[in-house]
Design a protein around this motif. Structure first.
Motif, PDB file in Angstrom:
ATOM      1  N   ASP A 160       0.928  -0.644  -0.311  1.00  0.00           N
ATOM      2  CA  ASP A 160      -0.048   0.068   0.307  1.00  0.00           C
ATOM      3  C   ASP A 160       0.282   0.912  -0.261  1.00  0.00           C
ATOM      4  N   TYR A 161       2.167   0.778  -0.227  1.00  0.00           N
ATOM      5  CA  TYR A 161       3.120   2.153  -0.207  1.00  0.00           C
ATOM      6  C   TYR A 161       4.294   1.778  -0.266  1.00  0.00           C
ATOM      7  N   LEU A 162       4.922   2.254  -1.785  1.00  0.00           N
ATOM      8  CA  LEU A 162       6.261   2.584  -1.611  1.00  0.00           C
ATOM      9  C   LEU A 162       7.640   3.191  -0.832  1.00  0.00           C
ATOM     10  N   ASP A 163       8.657   3.112  -0.298  1.00  0.00           N
ATOM     11  CA  ASP A 163       9.750   3.498   0.297  1.00  0.00           C
ATOM     12  C   ASP A 163      10.255   4.520  -0.765  1.00  0.00           C
ATOM     13  N   LEU A 164      10.078   4.380  -1.696  1.00  0.00           N
ATOM     14  CA  LEU A 164      11.136   4.675  -2.854  1.00  0.00           C
ATOM     15  C   LEU A 164      10.891   4.842  -4.489  1.00  0.00           C
ATOM     16  N   TYR A 165      10.139   6.016  -4.817  1.00  0.00           N
ATOM     17  CA  TYR A 165       9.936   5.610  -6.258  1.00  0.00           C
ATOM     18  C   TYR A 165      10.906   6.629  -6.406  1.00  0.00           C
ATOM     19  N   LEU A 166      10.993   6.257  -8.197  1.00  0.00           N
ATOM     20  CA  LEU A 166      11.770   6.545  -8.700  1.00  0.00           C
ATOM     21  C   LEU A 166      11.810   7.110 -10.476  1.00  0.00           C
ATOM     22  N   ILE A 167      12.204   7.887 -10.964  1.00  0.00           N
ATOM     23  CA  ILE A 167      11.885   8.396 -12.399  1.00  0.00           C
ATOM     24  C   ILE A 167      13.446   7.215 -13.107  1.00  0.00           C
ATOM     25  N   HIS A 168      13.096   6.215 -13.452  1.00  0.00           N
ATOM     26  CA  HIS A 168      13.809   5.381 -13.970  1.00  0.00           C
ATOM     27  C   HIS A 168      15.463   5.734 -15.145  1.00  0.00           C
ATOM     28  N   TRP A 169      14.547   7.048 -15.643  1.00  0.00           N
ATOM     29  CA  TRP A 169      15.374   7.338 -16.876  1.00  0.00           C
ATOM     30  C   TRP A 169      15.460   9.044 -17.625  1.00  0.00           C
ATOM     31  N   PRO A 170      16.127  10.091 -17.832  1.00  0.00           N
ATOM     32  CA  PRO A 170      15.541  11.397 -17.970  1.00  0.00           C
ATOM     33  C   PRO A 170      14.673  11.055 -19.093  1.00  0.00           C
ATOM     34  N   GLY A 171      15.392  10.523 -20.043  1.00  0.00           N
ATOM     35  CA  GLY A 171      14.796  10.462 -21.575  1.00  0.00           C
ATOM     36  C   GLY A 171      15.424  11.920 -22.255  1.00  0.00           C
ATOM     37  N   THR A 172      15.098  12.180 -22.970  1.00  0.00           N
ATOM     38  CA  THR A 172      15.510  13.293 -23.970  1.00  0.00           C
ATOM     39  C   THR A 172      14.452  14.638 -24.045  1.00  0.00           C
ATOM     40  N   ASP A 173      13.964  14.567 -23.212  1.00  0.00           N
ATOM     41  CA  ASP A 173      12.661  15.833 -23.152  1.00  0.00           C
ATOM     42  C   ASP A 173      12.511  15.865 -21.811  1.00  0.00           C
ATOM     43  N   GLY A 229      12.592   9.510  -5.888  1.00  0.00           N
ATOM     44  CA  GLY A 229      14.298  10.646  -6.530  1.00  0.00           C
ATOM     45  C   GLY A 229      14.200  10.044  -7.649  1.00  0.00           C
ATOM     46  N   VAL A 230      15.445   9.674  -8.689  1.00  0.00           N
ATOM     47  CA  VAL A 230      15.693   9.471  -9.671  1.00  0.00           C
ATOM     48  C   VAL A 230      16.209   8.492 -10.181  1.00  0.00           C
ATOM     49  N   SER A 231      16.728   8.288 -10.848  1.00  0.00           N
ATOM     50  CA  SER A 231      18.079   7.189 -11.876  1.00  0.00           C
ATOM     51  C   SER A 231      18.303   7.698 -12.839  1.00  0.00           C
ATOM     52  N   ASN A 232      19.557   7.573 -13.086  1.00  0.00           N
ATOM     53  CA  ASN A 232      20.619   7.854 -14.817  1.00  0.00           C
ATOM     54  C   ASN A 232      20.162   9.278 -14.425  1.00  0.00           C
ATOM     55  N   PHE A 233      20.777  10.173 -13.438  1.00  0.00           N
ATOM     56  CA  PHE A 233      20.228  11.679 -13.829  1.00  0.00           C
ATOM     57  C   PHE A 233      21.389  12.270 -13.613  1.00  0.00           C
ATOM     58  N   SER A 234      22.340  12.455 -14.763  1.00  0.00           N
ATOM     59  CA  SER A 234      23.574  13.637 -15.021  1.00  0.00           C
ATOM     60  C   SER A 234      23.381  15.077 -14.400  1.00  0.00           C
ATOM     61  N   VAL A 235      24.411  15.292 -14.077  1.00  0.00           N
ATOM     62  CA  VAL A 235      24.394  16.618 -13.424  1.00  0.00           C
ATOM     63  C   VAL A 235      23.853  17.553 -14.281  1.00  0.00           C
ATOM     64  N   GLU A 236      23.971  17.701 -15.302  1.00  0.00           N
ATOM     65  CA  GLU A 236      22.664  18.812 -16.814  1.00  0.00           C
ATOM     66  C   GLU A 236      21.223  18.384 -16.011  1.00  0.00           C
ATOM     67  N   LYS A 281      12.774  18.871  -3.121  1.00  0.00           N
ATOM     68  CA  LYS A 281      14.548  17.562  -3.774  1.00  0.00           C
ATOM     69  C   LYS A 281      14.164  15.448  -3.860  1.00  0.00           C
ATOM     70  N   PRO A 282      14.915  15.957  -4.803  1.00  0.00           N
ATOM     71  CA  PRO A 282      14.969  13.834  -4.739  1.00  0.00           C
ATOM     72  C   PRO A 282      15.999  13.644  -3.528  1.00  0.00           C
ATOM     73  N   ALA A 283      15.460  12.323  -3.009  1.00  0.00           N
ATOM     74  CA  ALA A 283      16.338  12.275  -2.087  1.00  0.00           C
ATOM     75  C   ALA A 283      17.094  11.132  -2.938  1.00  0.00           C
ATOM     76  N   ILE A 284      17.371  11.099  -3.770  1.00  0.00           N
ATOM     77  CA  ILE A 284      18.854   9.945  -4.296  1.00  0.00           C
ATOM     78  C   ILE A 284      18.710   9.718  -6.307  1.00  0.00           C
ATOM     79  N   ASN A 285      20.208  10.047  -6.424  1.00  0.00           N
ATOM     80  CA  ASN A 285      20.019   9.167  -7.708  1.00  0.00           C
ATOM     81  C   ASN A 285      20.781   7.889  -7.751  1.00  0.00           C
ATOM     82  N   GLN A 286      20.060   7.115  -8.623  1.00  0.00           N
ATOM     83  CA  GLN A 286      20.491   5.883  -8.400  1.00  0.00           C
ATOM     84  C   GLN A 286      20.846   5.755  -9.749  1.00  0.00           C
ATOM     85  N   VAL A 287      22.056   5.677 -10.081  1.00  0.00           N
ATOM     86  CA  VAL A 287      23.658   5.356 -11.812  1.00  0.00           C
ATOM     87  C   VAL A 287      24.389   4.361 -11.650  1.00  0.00           C
ATOM     88  N   GLU A 288      25.217   4.553 -13.218  1.00  0.00           N
ATOM     89  CA  GLU A 288      26.199   3.641 -12.681  1.00  0.00           C
ATOM     90  C   GLU A 288      27.138   4.001 -11.990  1.00  0.00           C
TER      91      GLU A 288
END
Ligand SMILES: NC(=O)C1=CN([C@@H]2O[C@H](COP(=O)(O)OP(=O)(O)OC[C@H]3O[C@@H](n4cnc5c(N)ncnc54)[C@H](OP(=O)(O)O)[C@@H]3O)[C@@H](O)[C@H]2O)C=CC1
Ligand SMILES: O=C1CO[C@H](CO)[C@@H](O)[C@@H]1O
Length: 279
Positions: free
Chosen positions: A104-117, A141-148, A160-167
């Protein structure tokens, strides 16, 4: 003992979790997640696109029951895929993930990739903010977000995103992004921390492992911990699931850390977030 990181909102997340990309929906996912929880894992990382949320949910229920612990002691992450970008579609995607997971809830939900838009990921972020403000999700939070990407998001974000999940692994150390995120009090989380196994045959890593009486995987996971990074190694092998969490009885020396730092080649094994559209 398992360590945690603290987000800018004061919430915490276990530093080691189980990743379940390429874990088959069905018995494989049920067993891996259940075994992880029984072994002491308190964090599971899935995504809609892994197509295993239903079995991950089943593994969670069985694991919690077998370990005799409450849902509130577990940290569950899922992610929204690019096809579901947009305000209304993002809300629906979140509800659909919950439904499949049977939670009934998630602890964290992320935008998986930013895409190009940019406008599209901003709309999507606004939906995540609403879910967060309504208390439907504990952290976003987000995932695969660069500094830009981060700059574009922060310019319009109310939360503000809590976290950024990246390679992140010894051959791709993300130094610039890591420093940037640290400056914004945004936690970094690593995906493919073991490079799907490739890093485990590196001689420097093997020598450090031998010196500590640990395995190469444990050294790489420990290196994440000592860099304040959240790490989610994937395994479906019971002994490896246990091994990957057994990293709290040793520490890397300054010399070990320096030697691992020298391995960086700025080499990705995954797509470049500036170009990836998911198609
Ligand atoms: N946000 C994103 O875009 C992405 C997120 N992720 C997340 O990150 C997680 C981890 O990354 P992933 O790409 O799966 O790869 P990892 O770097 O975690 O490597 C997983 C591989 O290493 C093997 N392995 C695991 N532990 C050990 C060990 N102790 N000794 C030897 N081999 C071992 C596994 O084998 P076996 O299972 O057979 O034991 C598997 O083949 C994913 O599962 C997913 O949750 C991953 C990619 C992208
Ligand atoms: O997390 C991930 C693994 O699955 C996807 C592909 O199916 C990847 O693109 C993504 O980064």
């Amino acid at each position: 003992m398992e360590t945690t990181v603290t987000f800018h909102n004061g919430n915490t997340m276990p530093q080691v979790g189980l990743g379940v990309f390429r874990v088959q929906e069905g018995q494989e996912a049920v067993d891996a997640v259940k075994h992880a929880i029984i072994s002491g894992y308190r964090s599971i990382d899935t995504a809609m696109i892994y197509k295993n949320e239903q079995s991950v949910g089943e593994g969670i229920r069985l694991g919690l029951e077998a370990a005799g612990i409450d849902r509130s002691e577990l940290f569950v992450t899922s992610k929204i895929w690019l096809d579901d970008f947009g305000f209304d579609t993002a809300i629906q995607a979140y509800e659909a993930s919950l439904e499949r997971l049977g939670l009934d809830y998630l602890d964290l939900y992320l935008i998986h990739w930013p895409g190009t838009d940019t406008a599209k990921f901003i709309d999507t972020w606004k939906a995540l903010e609403q879910l967060y403000n309504e208390g439907k999700v504990r952290n976003i939070g987000v995932s695969n977000f660069s500094v830009e990407h981060m700059e574009a998001l922060l310019a319009q974000a109310a939360v503000k995103p809590a976290i950024n999940q990246v390679e992140f692994h010894p051959y791709f150390d993300q130094k610039q992004l890591r420093d940037y995120l640290a400056g914004k009090q945004i936690v970094m989380e690593s995906w493919s921390p073991l490079m799907n196994g490739e890093i485990l045959t590196n001689e420097v890593i093997s020598n450090i492992a031998e010196k500590h009486g640990k395995t190469p995987a444990q050294v790489v996971i420990r290196w994440n911990i000592e860099n304040d990074v959240v790490v989610i190694p994937k395994s479906v092998t019971p002994a490896r699931i246990e091994e990957n969490l057994n990293v709290f009885d040793f520490q890397l020396s300054q010399e070990d850390l320096y030697e691992i730092e020298q391995l960086n080649e700025d080499r990705r094994i995954g797509p470049d977030p500036a170009e990836f559209t998911g198609a």
